[in-house]
Design an enzyme around this catalytic site. Structure first.
Site, mmCIF file in Angstrom:
data_model
loop_
_atom_site.group_PDB
_atom_site.id
_atom_site.type_symbol
_atom_site.label_atom_id
_atom_site.label_comp_id
_atom_site.label_asym_id
_atom_site.label_seq_id
_atom_site.Cartn_x
_atom_site.Cartn_y
_atom_site.Cartn_z
ATOM 1 C CB SER A 99 -0.957 -0.038 1.187
ATOM 2 O OG SER A 99 -1.896 1.010 1.117
ATOM 3 C CG ASP A 240 -2.815 -0.213 -2.386
ATOM 4 O OD1 ASP A 240 -2.844 0.961 -1.974
ATOM 5 O OD2 ASP A 240 -3.394 -1.158 -1.816
ATOM 6 C CG ASP A 242 -5.970 1.086 -0.635
ATOM 7 O OD1 ASP A 242 -5.104 1.981 -0.568
ATOM 8 O OD2 ASP A 242 -5.973 0.081 0.118
#
Length: 452
Positions: A99, A240, A242
């Protein structure tokens, strides 16, 4: 308690257990054993960090050794894997990503066939096989691996399809920061194909520069570019894809609370809102007050998009998120998606004919400060009498006009200290006091600590 799985999958420093090729090989085999019982197909995606190629190969080998098939999509945003797992009718999706962490870290996140988090039962089954000896199926039963070449195009069209037909972004100038991560070849195209003038930054990944001084966790680069380009809005995604952080035309950084406020109020104003909004323990008290004044229900979940999703499902609501920028629009998708959330904000701007800062005029936030204390080993602040005493003293000083939160990070050896109140000076004073108390407890428990 899980041996390997945390609140957001498995994550750590590359080369140190369990983030090693040997473990990933065994994890792939264990996942293959579990999911071949449902459907033989497992989707694998990754972000742009250099170790992703190594772990992709290891996972692929383990999965096919168990007799399951693999579909490889290459670098793709985490929410794209959730979507593609559903559309390809795969039994599971695997994302190789850490992430917002630097390239020296990596991790694994699983998605179910429905594009959601794995159930506790499935995680327990994977952990069971991780502790069993690895056995390769008969050669005739070894799985097959194929690469999906049009994955990016599929996801781009999906994202565009969530924006109303006939509505365009023409006339908007947008700076998009992809953090040299998984959205580098996706996000700019989504916004430009919807009509915006896009200035992309952070779109030259080299395997080592993911999240480096850019993206949702470090929006200063985006802020400078928005001002320099005189753009209408800046969109920052993390490695990533998100998380979403925004910057308005004046250079003000807008976090996940701001995004929730805009989307919820636009849904309410257009008659499409139902239920309430889920935030977290970190959500600003000003957001809760603003929702209350507008007749919008608000509920707090534990920190982590997993818990936000769980509470949304429990209430039957569709909108939730975190100040960090994880925004879940369950009427559109199954997990946090930075691009999808950005499109909802842009829709509000276009349909209401307002700039970003104008959409936030009703939100007055309380001063809030967060400090991370790095510890040798995580512990539960609620179980430490000295810290409970310190929290009680801080709450007494706030006199009901603020909040105190101490919690252990779910992914790193950190104790997070947050104080919120009307007076900035008092907030700063209490954060420093509580952080010092945490350091003292950590020193007594572990013999060492370091500020982060």
């Amino acid at each position: 308690m899980r041996k390997y799985f945390g609140t957001d999958g498995i994550r750590g420093e590359v080369g140190k257990g369990p983030i090693t090729p040997e473990f990933m090989l065994k994890l792939g085999w264990a996942a293959g054993q579990v999911f071949k019982e449902h459907d033989k197909k497992i989707l694998i995606g990754k972000d742009t960090r250099i170790s992703g190629y190594m772990f992709e190969s290891a996972l692929e080998s383990g999965i096919v050794a168990a007799g399951a098939d693999v579909r490889l999509v290459g670098p793709m945003p985490t929410p794209a894997i959730a979507y593609l797992t559903r559309t390809f009718r795969a039994s599971a999706g695997i994302v190789i990503s850490a992430s917002h962490n630097p390239y020296t870290d990596n991790g694994i996140k699983f998605f179910s066939a429905q594009g959601g988090k794995l159930s506790d039962e499935l995680e327990e089954k994977i952990e069971y096989y991780l502790d069993q000896p690895m056995q390769v199926v008969d050669s005739s039963l070894i799985g097959r691996a194929k690469r999906i070449d049009d994955a990016a195009g599929r996801y781009i069209e999906y994202c565009k399809g969530t924006f109303p037909i006939g509505l365009q972004l023409s006339g908007l100038k947008i700076v998009v920061d992809c953090a040299d991560g998984a959205t580098y070849h996706v996000a700019p195209r989504v916004f430009s194909e919807l009509g915006a003038e896009v200035i992309p930054i952070g779109v030259n990944p080299d395997g080592l520069n993911i999240n480096e001084d850019s993206g949702a966790t470090k929006p200063e680069l985006l802020r400078k570019n928005v001002l320099a380009e005189e753009a209408d809005i800046g969109i920052a995604l993390d490695g990533d894809g998100d998380r979403l952080i925004l910057v308005d035309r004046f250079g003000k950084v807008c976090d996940g609370d701001d995004v929730l406020y805009i989307i919820a109020n636009h849904l309410m104003d257009t008659g499409r809102f139902n239920g309430g909004v889920v935030g977290t323990l970190m959500s600003n008290f000003g957001l809760e007050l603003a929702f209350s004044e507008n007749g919008i229900g608000f509920s707090r979940a534990k920190v982590g998009d997993r818990y936000v999703n769980e509470k949304l499902i429990h209430h039957g609501w569709v909108l939730g998120g975190e100040p960090s920028g994880h925004i879940v629009c369950r009427d559109i998708t199954t997990t946090g998606d930075g691009i999808i959330a950005a499109l909802q904000v842009l829709r509000a701007m276009v349909e209401e004919e307002k700039a970003l800062h104008e959409l936030l005029e009703g939100l007055i936030k309380f001063p809030q400060k967060l400090k991370n204390v790095r510890v040798a080993a995580r512990f539960a602040p609620a179980e430490e009498p000295a810290l409970q005493k310190a929290i009680a003293m801080a709450n007494e000083k706030l006199n009901g006009l603020g909040r105190v939160l101490l919690r252990a990070s779910g992914t790193e050896p950190l104790i997070r200290v947050m104080v919120e109140g009307r007076d900035q000076e008092m907030v700063d004073e209490l954060v420093d006091y509580l952080a010092a108390e945490v350091e003292q407890v950590a020193k007594e428990k572990n013999g060492q600590f370091a500020d982060s």
